[in-house]
Design a protein around this motif. Structure first.
Motif, PDB file in Angstrom:
ATOM      1  N   LEU A   1       0.837  -1.272   0.089  1.00  0.00           N
ATOM      2  CA  LEU A   1      -0.037   0.064  -0.139  1.00  0.00           C
ATOM      3  C   LEU A   1       0.814   1.081  -0.084  1.00  0.00           C
ATOM      4  O   LEU A   1       0.661   2.269  -0.558  1.00  0.00           O
ATOM      5  N   VAL A   2       1.507   1.159   0.539  1.00  0.00           N
ATOM      6  CA  VAL A   2       2.302   2.065   0.645  1.00  0.00           C
ATOM      7  C   VAL A   2       3.465   2.323  -0.305  1.00  0.00           C
ATOM      8  O   VAL A   2       3.395   3.236  -1.101  1.00  0.00           O
ATOM      9  N   ALA A   3       4.360   1.526  -0.016  1.00  0.00           N
ATOM     10  CA  ALA A   3       5.393   1.879  -0.827  1.00  0.00           C
ATOM     11  C   ALA A   3       4.832   2.082  -2.240  1.00  0.00           C
ATOM     12  O   ALA A   3       5.251   2.886  -2.842  1.00  0.00           O
ATOM     13  N   LEU A   4       4.142   1.236  -2.338  1.00  0.00           N
ATOM     14  CA  LEU A   4       3.566   1.466  -3.567  1.00  0.00           C
ATOM     15  C   LEU A   4       2.571   2.320  -3.519  1.00  0.00           C
ATOM     16  O   LEU A   4       2.175   2.679  -4.589  1.00  0.00           O
ATOM     17  N   GLY A   5       1.908   2.240  -2.604  1.00  0.00           N
ATOM     18  CA  GLY A   5       0.641   3.168  -2.272  1.00  0.00           C
ATOM     19  C   GLY A   5       1.102   4.486  -2.836  1.00  0.00           C
ATOM     20  O   GLY A   5       0.538   5.240  -2.267  1.00  0.00           O
ATOM     21  N   THR A   6       1.824   4.713  -3.863  1.00  0.00           N
ATOM     22  CA  THR A   6       2.203   5.882  -4.039  1.00  0.00           C
ATOM     23  C   THR A   6       2.593   5.771  -5.495  1.00  0.00           C
ATOM     24  O   THR A   6       3.606   5.623  -5.794  1.00  0.00           O
ATOM     25  N   VAL A   7       1.671   5.696  -6.566  1.00  0.00           N
ATOM     26  CA  VAL A   7       2.021   5.395  -7.453  1.00  0.00           C
ATOM     27  C   VAL A   7       1.591   5.937  -8.919  1.00  0.00           C
ATOM     28  O   VAL A   7       0.624   5.091  -9.388  1.00  0.00           O
ATOM     29  N   THR A   8       1.973   6.624  -9.574  1.00  0.00           N
ATOM     30  CA  THR A   8       1.751   6.886 -11.005  1.00  0.00           C
ATOM     31  C   THR A   8       2.926   7.285 -11.539  1.00  0.00           C
ATOM     32  O   THR A   8       3.819   8.084 -11.035  1.00  0.00           O
ATOM     33  N   VAL A   9       3.167   7.071 -12.711  1.00  0.00           N
ATOM     34  CA  VAL A   9       4.276   7.367 -13.338  1.00  0.00           C
ATOM     35  C   VAL A   9       4.407   8.833 -13.623  1.00  0.00           C
ATOM     36  O   VAL A   9       3.574   9.406 -14.197  1.00  0.00           O
ATOM     37  N   GLN A  10       5.673   9.375 -13.331  1.00  0.00           N
ATOM     38  CA  GLN A  10       5.626  10.892 -13.501  1.00  0.00           C
ATOM     39  C   GLN A  10       6.588  11.301 -14.638  1.00  0.00           C
ATOM     40  O   GLN A  10       7.508  10.420 -14.783  1.00  0.00           O
ATOM     41  N   GLY A  11       6.203  12.100 -15.695  1.00  0.00           N
ATOM     42  CA  GLY A  11       7.093  12.276 -17.019  1.00  0.00           C
ATOM     43  C   GLY A  11       7.713  10.840 -17.390  1.00  0.00           C
ATOM     44  O   GLY A  11       8.159  10.061 -16.873  1.00  0.00           O
ATOM     45  N   ALA A  12       7.623  10.914 -18.987  1.00  0.00           N
ATOM     46  CA  ALA A  12       8.154   9.551 -19.502  1.00  0.00           C
ATOM     47  C   ALA A  12       9.644   9.385 -19.575  1.00  0.00           C
ATOM     48  O   ALA A  12      10.102   8.334 -19.450  1.00  0.00           O
ATOM     49  N   ASP A  13      10.503  10.587 -19.134  1.00  0.00           N
ATOM     50  CA  ASP A  13      11.937  10.100 -19.097  1.00  0.00           C
ATOM     51  C   ASP A  13      12.054   9.707 -17.599  1.00  0.00           C
ATOM     52  O   ASP A  13      13.107   8.675 -17.404  1.00  0.00           O
ATOM     53  N   GLU A  14      11.618  10.290 -16.616  1.00  0.00           N
ATOM     54  CA  GLU A  14      11.617   9.640 -15.304  1.00  0.00           C
ATOM     55  C   GLU A  14      11.398   8.298 -14.954  1.00  0.00           C
ATOM     56  O   GLU A  14      11.961   7.441 -14.148  1.00  0.00           O
ATOM     57  N   ARG A  15      10.167   8.087 -15.403  1.00  0.00           N
ATOM     58  CA  ARG A  15       9.751   6.525 -15.066  1.00  0.00           C
ATOM     59  C   ARG A  15       9.841   6.022 -13.572  1.00  0.00           C
ATOM     60  O   ARG A  15      10.186   4.995 -13.368  1.00  0.00           O
ATOM     61  N   ARG A  16       9.157   6.753 -13.019  1.00  0.00           N
ATOM     62  CA  ARG A  16       9.210   6.914 -11.368  1.00  0.00           C
ATOM     63  C   ARG A  16       7.732   6.760 -11.021  1.00  0.00           C
ATOM     64  O   ARG A  16       6.805   7.340 -11.725  1.00  0.00           O
ATOM     65  N   TYR A  17       7.321   6.047  -9.957  1.00  0.00           N
ATOM     66  CA  TYR A  17       5.898   6.077  -9.364  1.00  0.00           C
ATOM     67  C   TYR A  17       6.061   7.522  -8.554  1.00  0.00           C
ATOM     68  O   TYR A  17       6.878   7.892  -8.121  1.00  0.00           O
ATOM     69  N   THR A  18       4.620   8.086  -8.556  1.00  0.00           N
ATOM     70  CA  THR A  18       4.575   9.337  -7.784  1.00  0.00           C
ATOM     71  C   THR A  18       5.042   9.329  -6.397  1.00  0.00           C
ATOM     72  O   THR A  18       4.509   8.332  -5.787  1.00  0.00           O
ATOM     73  N   THR A  19       5.312  10.246  -5.755  1.00  0.00           N
ATOM     74  CA  THR A  19       5.545  10.314  -4.235  1.00  0.00           C
ATOM     75  C   THR A  19       4.677  11.048  -3.754  1.00  0.00           C
ATOM     76  O   THR A  19       4.686  11.217  -2.361  1.00  0.00           O
ATOM     77  N   ARG A  20       3.537  11.226  -4.507  1.00  0.00           N
ATOM     78  CA  ARG A  20       2.222  11.951  -3.689  1.00  0.00           C
ATOM     79  C   ARG A  20       1.669  11.404  -2.481  1.00  0.00           C
ATOM     80  O   ARG A  20       1.382  12.186  -1.491  1.00  0.00           O
ATOM     81  N   TYR A  21       1.691  10.091  -2.416  1.00  0.00           N
ATOM     82  CA  TYR A  21       1.166   9.535  -1.002  1.00  0.00           C
ATOM     83  C   TYR A  21       2.575   8.949  -0.146  1.00  0.00           C
ATOM     84  O   TYR A  21       2.181   8.229   0.832  1.00  0.00           O
ATOM     85  N   ASP A  22       3.666   9.378  -0.158  1.00  0.00           N
ATOM     86  CA  ASP A  22       4.733   8.921   0.653  1.00  0.00           C
ATOM     87  C   ASP A  22       4.673   9.284   2.151  1.00  0.00           C
ATOM     88  O   ASP A  22       5.279   8.686   2.963  1.00  0.00           O
ATOM     89  N   ASN A  23       3.890  10.241   2.097  1.00  0.00           N
ATOM     90  CA  ASN A  23       3.835  10.978   3.706  1.00  0.00           C
ATOM     91  C   ASN A  23       2.524  10.178   4.179  1.00  0.00           C
ATOM     92  O   ASN A  23       2.063  10.703   5.472  1.00  0.00           O
ATOM     93  N   ILE A  24       2.081   9.295   3.914  1.00  0.00           N
ATOM     94  CA  ILE A  24       0.720   8.563   4.394  1.00  0.00           C
ATOM     95  C   ILE A  24       1.129   7.978   5.792  1.00  0.00           C
ATOM     96  O   ILE A  24       2.323   7.409   5.980  1.00  0.00           O
ATOM     97  N   ASP A  25       0.220   8.037   6.695  1.00  0.00           N
ATOM     98  CA  ASP A  25       0.457   7.519   8.169  1.00  0.00           C
ATOM     99  C   ASP A  25       0.381   5.896   8.044  1.00  0.00           C
ATOM    100  O   ASP A  25      -0.576   5.480   8.489  1.00  0.00           O
ATOM    101  N   LEU A  26       1.632   5.303   7.794  1.00  0.00           N
ATOM    102  CA  LEU A  26       1.422   3.959   7.681  1.00  0.00           C
ATOM    103  C   LEU A  26       1.289   3.362   9.182  1.00  0.00           C
ATOM    104  O   LEU A  26       0.511   2.177   9.159  1.00  0.00           O
ATOM    105  N   GLU A  27       1.847   3.635  10.181  1.00  0.00           N
ATOM    106  CA  GLU A  27       1.682   3.214  11.370  1.00  0.00           C
ATOM    107  C   GLU A  27       0.197   3.014  11.700  1.00  0.00           C
ATOM    108  O   GLU A  27      -0.157   2.269  12.427  1.00  0.00           O
ATOM    109  N   ARG A  28      -0.537   4.188  11.354  1.00  0.00           N
ATOM    110  CA  ARG A  28      -1.879   4.456  11.934  1.00  0.00           C
ATOM    111  C   ARG A  28      -2.573   3.163  11.043  1.00  0.00           C
ATOM    112  O   ARG A  28      -3.610   2.628  11.666  1.00  0.00           O
TER     113      ARG A  28
END
Length: 134
Positions: A10-37
């Motif tokens: 969920l998380v780690a990945l719970g964050t993912v949309t590919v940004q820019g064709a060159d970067e080919r990374r998942y989005t970091t939009r959800y990286d601050n989600i409260d995993l512990e909760r």
């Protein structure tokens, strides 16, 4: 398998949309989600698992996770940020130890043989260890 499968991811990945064709990374939009909760609540973990299995409506971060989870598992999280890799391992470990029944259900859906998750964990752990060694 992880917010892994991982909510599992969920998380780690719970964050993912590919940004820019060159970067080919998942989005970091959800990286601050409260995993512990999330991981401390059986109700929340169950809701995420039900979402990943298509049985329940998903929150936005889980919609993204559900979309990228197969790719993340197949590529051993190659498009994940270092933080997402650490989050993925945390989710996997917590699901395995605290929610083994839900973990088994996720494995049946996303990795019946268990091989993808095993390779995923090994590859992500190597990347994390290499980063820490620097």
């Amino acid at each position: 398998m992880m917010r892994l499968l991982l909510l599992v991811l969920l998380v780690a990945l719970g964050t993912v949309t590919v940004q820019g064709a060159d970067e080919r990374r998942y989005t970091t939009r959800y990286d601050n989600i409260d995993l512990e909760r999330i991981l401390s609540s059986r109700r929340l973990v169950t809701n995420y698992v039900e979402c990943l299995l298509g049985r329940k409506r998903c929150p936005p971060e889980a919609v993204e996770l559900k979309r990228v989870l197969p790719d993340a598992l197949a590529t051993q999280c190659a498009k994940c940020s270092p933080q997402q890799r650490e989050m993925a391992i945390k989710v996997i470990r917590r699901l395995q130890s605290e929610y083994p029944d839900l973990w088994r259900i996720l494995l049946q859906q996303f990795d019946p043989s268990g091989e993808k998750v095993k390779r995923f964990e090994q590859a992500v752990k190597r990347r994390i260890d290499a980063k820490r060694a620097k």
